[in-house]
Design an enzyme around this catalytic site. Sequence first.
Site, short mmCIF file in Angstrom:
data_model
loop_
_atom_site.label_atom_id
_atom_site.label_comp_id
_atom_site.label_asym_id
_atom_site.label_seq_id
_atom_site.Cartn_x
_atom_site.Cartn_y
_atom_site.Cartn_z
N LYS A 1 0.85 -1.20 0.00
CA LYS A 1 0.00 0.00 0.00
C LYS A 1 0.88 1.24 0.00
O LYS A 1 2.04 1.22 0.42
CB LYS A 1 -0.94 0.02 1.21
CG LYS A 1 -0.26 0.14 2.58
CD LYS A 1 0.10 1.57 3.00
CE LYS A 1 0.87 1.58 4.31
NZ LYS A 1 1.49 2.90 4.60
N ILE B 1 11.25 -4.57 2.97
CA ILE B 1 10.90 -4.54 4.39
C ILE B 1 11.28 -3.20 5.01
O ILE B 1 12.16 -2.50 4.51
CB ILE B 1 11.56 -5.71 5.16
CG1 ILE B 1 13.09 -5.64 5.07
CG2 ILE B 1 11.07 -7.05 4.60
CD1 ILE B 1 13.80 -6.67 5.91
N SER C 1 2.13 -6.27 7.35
CA SER C 1 0.68 -6.23 7.60
C SER C 1 -0.08 -6.91 6.47
O SER C 1 -1.08 -7.60 6.70
CB SER C 1 0.20 -4.79 7.74
OG SER C 1 0.76 -4.18 8.88
N ASP D 1 -2.46 -1.52 10.36
CA ASP D 1 -2.63 -1.55 8.91
C ASP D 1 -3.31 -2.82 8.40
O ASP D 1 -3.71 -2.89 7.23
CB ASP D 1 -1.28 -1.41 8.20
CG ASP D 1 -0.76 0.03 8.20
OD1 ASP D 1 -1.57 0.95 8.37
OD2 ASP D 1 0.46 0.21 8.03
#
EC number: 2.7.1.148
Length: 280
Positions: free
Chosen positions: A8, A92, A100, A133
């Site tokens: 996202k 990461i 998430s 999230d």
Amino acid sequence: MKIKAYAKINLSLDIVGVREDGYHLLEMVMQTIDLYDVVHLNIKDKDIEINSNNCNIPLDNRNLAYKAAKLFKETFNIKEGVEIYIEKNIPIEAGLAGGSSDAAAVLRGLRDIFMPNLNNKELAKIGVRIGADVPYCIYGGTAFCEGIGEKITKLNPFKDHYLVLVKPDFGICTKETYSKIDKKEIIKHPDTKEIIKSIGENNLKLLCKNMENILEIVTLEERSNLKDIKKELLQYGSLGAQMTGSGPTIFGFFPYRDSAENCYRKMKSKYNEVYISKTI
């Protein structure tokens, strides 16, 4: 079973208060992009086992995907175990919700196997216990998120807009960033209503004019090279560039795929982790 776990980006991020427990109250516009991990689930006898192609993520109960499986098993009294393999493509510690999203993928997969009648709203109530999230990652798409991120309002889809993402060679501690912003005087907040309006009109230029991440006040001040990345993205044709989440990834939107590919090639010659993607 294979499940795609999408990254996202934050089209906006604003802090509007702090809860008694110290969690910040947020207003965010979130967007799924076509960059994803692949989570493989295999039902086994009893225990939870987790593996990955990336040696830099924890392969024990510190991993959010492990926590998701454990919580799902406990919530619904599932006796079977699960083997989880995470094919990691999302960088990461990047502000892209990779961990998430992996957790959300595990929840969605186990739901489909064991509790197919469970809807996303009920699944999100489990997800928020893992991370703020995770509920959004269960839904995906374009959404306005409030509270600590768990109150989700779906927005009109904002699909097929191209972007280039640059992840510098360092991570950012989210907790430290939020503690530092508490000491800052926030003069200007994002115009969230205008951002939502631009999405409703599918107006990329208007979005880029208004998108803003309040956490840049801290992170860009401490990491001047992030400012340089933003400038370079704009120099190479981006309509607007911004940090996602608490960083350090910077993304820039482009009007056409060709212009995004041109920028990608130039940025790739300077930085190790560069990605070209689109909103979905």
